[in-house]
Design a protein around this motif. Structure first.
Motif, short mmCIF file in Angstrom:
data_model
loop_
_atom_site.label_atom_id
_atom_site.label_comp_id
_atom_site.label_asym_id
_atom_site.label_seq_id
_atom_site.Cartn_x
_atom_site.Cartn_y
_atom_site.Cartn_z
N LEU A 71 0.89 -1.26 0.11
CA LEU A 71 0.00 0.05 -0.02
C LEU A 71 0.55 1.28 0.03
O LEU A 71 0.49 2.34 -0.42
N ARG A 72 2.00 1.20 0.52
CA ARG A 72 2.83 2.28 0.60
C ARG A 72 3.50 2.77 -0.89
O ARG A 72 3.63 4.10 -1.29
N GLU A 73 3.33 1.70 -1.85
CA GLU A 73 3.73 2.27 -3.32
C GLU A 73 2.57 2.57 -4.04
O GLU A 73 2.90 3.08 -5.04
N TYR A 74 1.57 2.33 -3.55
CA TYR A 74 0.37 2.48 -4.08
C TYR A 74 -0.39 4.14 -3.91
O TYR A 74 -0.39 4.44 -2.78
N VAL A 75 -1.04 4.76 -5.01
CA VAL A 75 -1.24 6.20 -4.70
C VAL A 75 -2.76 6.00 -4.05
O VAL A 75 -3.59 5.39 -4.65
N LEU A 76 -2.75 6.09 -2.82
CA LEU A 76 -4.20 5.97 -2.18
C LEU A 76 -4.82 7.55 -2.04
O LEU A 76 -6.16 7.55 -2.01
N PHE A 77 -4.06 8.37 -2.02
CA PHE A 77 -4.60 9.87 -1.57
C PHE A 77 -4.17 10.89 -2.48
O PHE A 77 -3.31 10.70 -3.25
N LEU A 82 -2.23 7.29 7.89
CA LEU A 82 -3.60 7.17 6.63
C LEU A 82 -3.39 5.74 6.19
O LEU A 82 -4.46 5.24 5.95
N THR A 83 -2.11 5.52 5.83
CA THR A 83 -1.80 4.01 5.06
C THR A 83 -2.74 3.02 5.83
O THR A 83 -3.17 2.14 5.65
#
Length: 196
Positions: free
Chosen positions: A48-54, A68-69
């Protein structure tokens, strides 16, 4: 549905649609469910740290981003068992509740040279003042014609003697805005019965 999901997700991540932190976490959890599947498929959620979430403007501080992650991972866990299609639809429904959804806003100047926001939405055209004054709305059935004259946009109102003018930075911008507004106005007139 999938193409629409991708578009609204891009609007959220690009910052065109503003969400609160709670809404952003909920949206990110749904996006992870839609894009990757169930929570229990993964031994670790480090990916998830590599995935654009926000939206980009949220991710300035590393500590805040990490917190947030972790919240997104918890949100993702709560959506276990939901199919990708269901998660996409839930994401779309959540985005439709965001302030500004379905609106397109352009920075313009009024006749006095004040900076204002001229926008369009399903009911008509609205004007937001940056100072915080009340929003003015011109409904589609109150508008007779929409045109541009050089770098100005002209709204001809049906029941009023005067026209409303807005000034843009250049001719191309005025053309684009007036064409967009005129095409939406035409759509409204052709489908008036459906909208009522």
């Amino acid at each position: 549905r999938y193409q629409y999901y991708l578009q609204v997700k891009k609007d959220v991540l690009d910052g065109r649609l503003i969400s609160s932190f709670e809404q952003g976490i909920r949206l990110a959890g749904l996006a992870v469910q839609a894009d990757f599947g169930d929570y229990n498929q993964f031994e670790s959620h480090d990916f998830l740290r590599e995935y654009v979430l926000f939206p980009m403007d949220w991710t300035q501080d590393e500590a805040v981003l990490e917190d947030l992650t972790q919240k997104v991972a918890q949100e993702h866990r709560s959506h276990s068992g939901i199919t990708a299609a269901e998660a996409e639809l839930m994401y779309i429904n959540e985005v439709e509740r965001l302030d500004g959804f379905g609106q397109e806003i352009f920075p313009v100047k009024d006749n006095h040279g004040n900076d204002i926001h001229l926008g369009i939405f399903f009911m008509g055209i609205f004007i937001k003042n940056r100072i915080g004054r009340t929003t003015v709305i011109y409904r589609w059935n109150d508008i007779g014609n929409i045109a541009h004259n050089k770098s100005s946009i002209v709204l001809e109102l049906i029941n009023k003697e005067e026209n409303v003018l807005f000034h843009t930075d250049d001719l191309e911008n005025a053309k684009y805005i007036s064409r967009l507004f005129a095409s939406r106005h035409k759509f409204y007139k052709q489908n008036k019965i459906c909208t009522e």
